[in-house]
Design a protein around this motif. Sequence first.
Motif, PDB file in Angstrom:
ATOM      1  N   HIS A   1      -4.727  -1.412  -2.489  1.00  0.00           N
ATOM      2  CA  HIS A   1      -4.133  -1.524  -3.825  1.00  0.00           C
ATOM      3  C   HIS A   1      -4.737  -0.531  -4.809  1.00  0.00           C
ATOM      4  O   HIS A   1      -4.483  -0.608  -6.013  1.00  0.00           O
ATOM      5  CB  HIS A   1      -4.288  -2.955  -4.344  1.00  0.00           C
ATOM      6  CG  HIS A   1      -3.418  -3.930  -3.628  1.00  0.00           C
ATOM      7  ND1 HIS A   1      -3.811  -4.559  -2.468  1.00  0.00           N
ATOM      8  CD2 HIS A   1      -2.156  -4.356  -3.885  1.00  0.00           C
ATOM      9  CE1 HIS A   1      -2.824  -5.340  -2.049  1.00  0.00           C
ATOM     10  NE2 HIS A   1      -1.826  -5.232  -2.882  1.00  0.00           N
ATOM     11  N   ASP A   2      -5.527   0.416  -4.269  1.00  0.00           N
ATOM     12  CA  ASP A   2      -6.088   1.498  -5.082  1.00  0.00           C
ATOM     13  C   ASP A   2      -6.835   0.939  -6.282  1.00  0.00           C
ATOM     14  O   ASP A   2      -6.650   1.384  -7.420  1.00  0.00           O
ATOM     15  CB  ASP A   2      -4.980   2.455  -5.532  1.00  0.00           C
ATOM     16  CG  ASP A   2      -5.538   3.779  -6.052  1.00  0.00           C
ATOM     17  OD1 ASP A   2      -6.679   4.117  -5.691  1.00  0.00           O
ATOM     18  OD2 ASP A   2      -4.831   4.465  -6.826  1.00  0.00           O
ATOM     19  N   THR A   3      -7.696  -0.049  -6.030  1.00  0.00           N
ATOM     20  CA  THR A   3      -8.452  -0.679  -7.103  1.00  0.00           C
ATOM     21  C   THR A   3      -9.792  -1.122  -6.563  1.00  0.00           C
ATOM     22  O   THR A   3     -10.096  -0.965  -5.383  1.00  0.00           O
ATOM     23  CB  THR A   3      -7.674  -1.879  -7.695  1.00  0.00           C
ATOM     24  OG1 THR A   3      -8.296  -2.306  -8.900  1.00  0.00           O
ATOM     25  CG2 THR A   3      -7.630  -3.043  -6.715  1.00  0.00           C
ATOM     26  N   GLU A   4     -10.604  -1.678  -7.443  1.00  0.00           N
ATOM     27  CA  GLU A   4     -11.906  -2.220  -7.055  1.00  0.00           C
ATOM     28  C   GLU A   4     -12.220  -3.393  -7.958  1.00  0.00           C
ATOM     29  O   GLU A   4     -12.043  -3.321  -9.177  1.00  0.00           O
ATOM     30  CB  GLU A   4     -13.001  -1.164  -7.194  1.00  0.00           C
ATOM     31  CG  GLU A   4     -14.378  -1.664  -6.791  1.00  0.00           C
ATOM     32  CD  GLU A   4     -15.474  -0.649  -7.069  1.00  0.00           C
ATOM     33  OE1 GLU A   4     -16.563  -0.790  -6.466  1.00  0.00           O
ATOM     34  OE2 GLU A   4     -15.248   0.270  -7.890  1.00  0.00           O
TER      35      GLU A   4
ATOM     36  N   LEU B   1     -10.748   8.346  -1.171  1.00  0.00           N
ATOM     37  CA  LEU B   1      -9.719   7.507  -1.780  1.00  0.00           C
ATOM     38  C   LEU B   1     -10.272   6.364  -2.613  1.00  0.00           C
ATOM     39  O   LEU B   1      -9.567   5.828  -3.478  1.00  0.00           O
ATOM     40  CB  LEU B   1      -8.804   6.916  -0.694  1.00  0.00           C
ATOM     41  CG  LEU B   1      -7.836   7.855   0.008  1.00  0.00           C
ATOM     42  CD1 LEU B   1      -7.067   7.104   1.098  1.00  0.00           C
ATOM     43  CD2 LEU B   1      -6.853   8.474  -0.984  1.00  0.00           C
ATOM     44  N   ALA B   2     -11.505   5.958  -2.366  1.00  0.00           N
ATOM     45  CA  ALA B   2     -12.046   4.746  -3.000  1.00  0.00           C
ATOM     46  C   ALA B   2     -13.341   5.064  -3.732  1.00  0.00           C
ATOM     47  O   ALA B   2     -14.050   6.018  -3.386  1.00  0.00           O
ATOM     48  CB  ALA B   2     -12.295   3.669  -1.950  1.00  0.00           C
TER      49      ALA B   2
ATOM     50  N   LEU C   1      -8.836  -1.388  -1.283  1.00  0.00           N
ATOM     51  CA  LEU C   1      -8.495   0.002  -0.985  1.00  0.00           C
ATOM     52  C   LEU C   1      -6.982   0.188  -0.961  1.00  0.00           C
ATOM     53  O   LEU C   1      -6.448   1.155  -1.520  1.00  0.00           O
ATOM     54  CB  LEU C   1      -9.115   0.402   0.354  1.00  0.00           C
ATOM     55  CG  LEU C   1      -9.029   1.873   0.765  1.00  0.00           C
ATOM     56  CD1 LEU C   1     -10.209   2.227   1.674  1.00  0.00           C
ATOM     57  CD2 LEU C   1      -7.726   2.202   1.478  1.00  0.00           C
TER      58      LEU C   1
ATOM     59  N   ALA D   1       0.829  -1.205   0.000  1.00  0.00           N
ATOM     60  CA  ALA D   1       0.000   0.000   0.000  1.00  0.00           C
ATOM     61  C   ALA D   1       0.860   1.251   0.000  1.00  0.00           C
ATOM     62  O   ALA D   1       1.921   1.306   0.641  1.00  0.00           O
ATOM     63  CB  ALA D   1      -0.917   0.001   1.221  1.00  0.00           C
ATOM     64  N   GLN D   2       0.400   2.267  -0.722  1.00  0.00           N
ATOM     65  CA  GLN D   2       1.048   3.563  -0.680  1.00  0.00           C
ATOM     66  C   GLN D   2       0.667   4.274   0.619  1.00  0.00           C
ATOM     67  O   GLN D   2      -0.261   3.877   1.320  1.00  0.00           O
ATOM     68  CB  GLN D   2       0.658   4.388  -1.891  1.00  0.00           C
ATOM     69  CG  GLN D   2       1.126   3.799  -3.215  1.00  0.00           C
ATOM     70  CD  GLN D   2       2.639   3.630  -3.261  1.00  0.00           C
ATOM     71  OE1 GLN D   2       3.390   4.580  -3.045  1.00  0.00           O
ATOM     72  NE2 GLN D   2       3.089   2.404  -3.520  1.00  0.00           N
TER      73      GLN D   2
ATOM     74  N   GLN E   1      -3.095   5.229   1.589  1.00  0.00           N
ATOM     75  CA  GLN E   1      -3.915   4.027   1.798  1.00  0.00           C
ATOM     76  C   GLN E   1      -3.485   3.284   3.067  1.00  0.00           C
ATOM     77  O   GLN E   1      -4.330   2.810   3.838  1.00  0.00           O
ATOM     78  CB  GLN E   1      -3.826   3.098   0.582  1.00  0.00           C
ATOM     79  CG  GLN E   1      -4.605   3.573  -0.624  1.00  0.00           C
ATOM     80  CD  GLN E   1      -3.878   4.634  -1.442  1.00  0.00           C
ATOM     81  OE1 GLN E   1      -2.710   4.933  -1.188  1.00  0.00           O
ATOM     82  NE2 GLN E   1      -4.567   5.196  -2.426  1.00  0.00           N
TER      83      GLN E   1
END
Length: 354
Positions: free
Chosen positions: A207-210, A148-149, A205, A79-80, A83
């Motif tokens: 990994h900044d994806t869905e 963020l999501a 969240l 995670a960054q 996140q």
Amino acid sequence: MTHRDPHATGDVTDGGGQPPSHRHLYGLPFPSRTSPLATTAAEANGRWASAVGLVRADRASWLADCAPHLAAARMYPDAQSPQLALVTAYLTWLFVLDDRLDHDPADGTAGSRSLTDLAALLGDPPSTAAPEPLLGALADLRRRTRALAPQTLSTRLDAHLRQTFDAFATEAQHRREGTPPTESQYIDLRRRTSCAWIFADLAELAHDTETLPLLHTSTEYHAQVACAADIAGWDNDLVSLARETARDENDNLVSVLARRHGWTPERAGEEVARRIGQRVREYPAAERRTLAHIAASGLRGPERTRHEDVIVSFRDVLAGVLAWNHGDTLRFSVPRTTTGPDHPGGTPDADPRP
């Protein structure tokens, strides 16, 4: 994102180059990794927990002892910073809620009110306005999540939080009525109180994806998450047994099996460890079935890869939970019998409870 094959063997190390304390625990076939941003996450989390009133000034040592930043850094090592900070805050909030329920008076009414208030909050638009720290902190978490999501992921996370609150409420009802659950009831309940579906949402969240519904509504996905829930939840039951026994609590698989079979706690603990080992052996196959479901779904290229990456990242979540349980936290220590300026009683967010 690169992950090791779940069947790979050989020495593994944590982020500091040292073998993790849970190495080969239950035969887990993949290593725990640690984010290099753990210290940054801890600093940001300390500021946040203080600002929202979740951890009082005289309980600052609670954060160091509990080490939610290490749990987050192990569970979500890729995670960054934004996140990871948010995930760390979620874990901190869940631990405070758990402490609030553990310190609830015997009649369970205060804890029930808290859970009812929290569930009601999830039905409102995200806001920072709430009457007390536990509610205010959750409102702030929801606001940050939506920044963020995607809203659909935020809504799914809200639903899983509500399901977890319902499971906590059922546990409280068992305690209040003096009717311990049967073995099958407990296993189902423990899957929900393990927060495994929350952790799965947080993986997206982090990994900044869905993921698409074709994955997260599938039978294969839920079977994989349930397998991870059993491993992590039952291991938590083992490491927390002494603490819960000291508090005369019975919401533990060891206690459930001992009561049902007339076993000693030692014999019941051996059976729990055996069952964990069995679920660990089943986990790679559960993962493969989920990956096969993705392959058969028609997804191609980067879209398929990002779904596969989320599923494989659950290895980090599972290995991270076990590593944290066994080496990073003092959360499962037997509670002290005295309180004082250095060891105040009660919960980190409120005045000591009777």
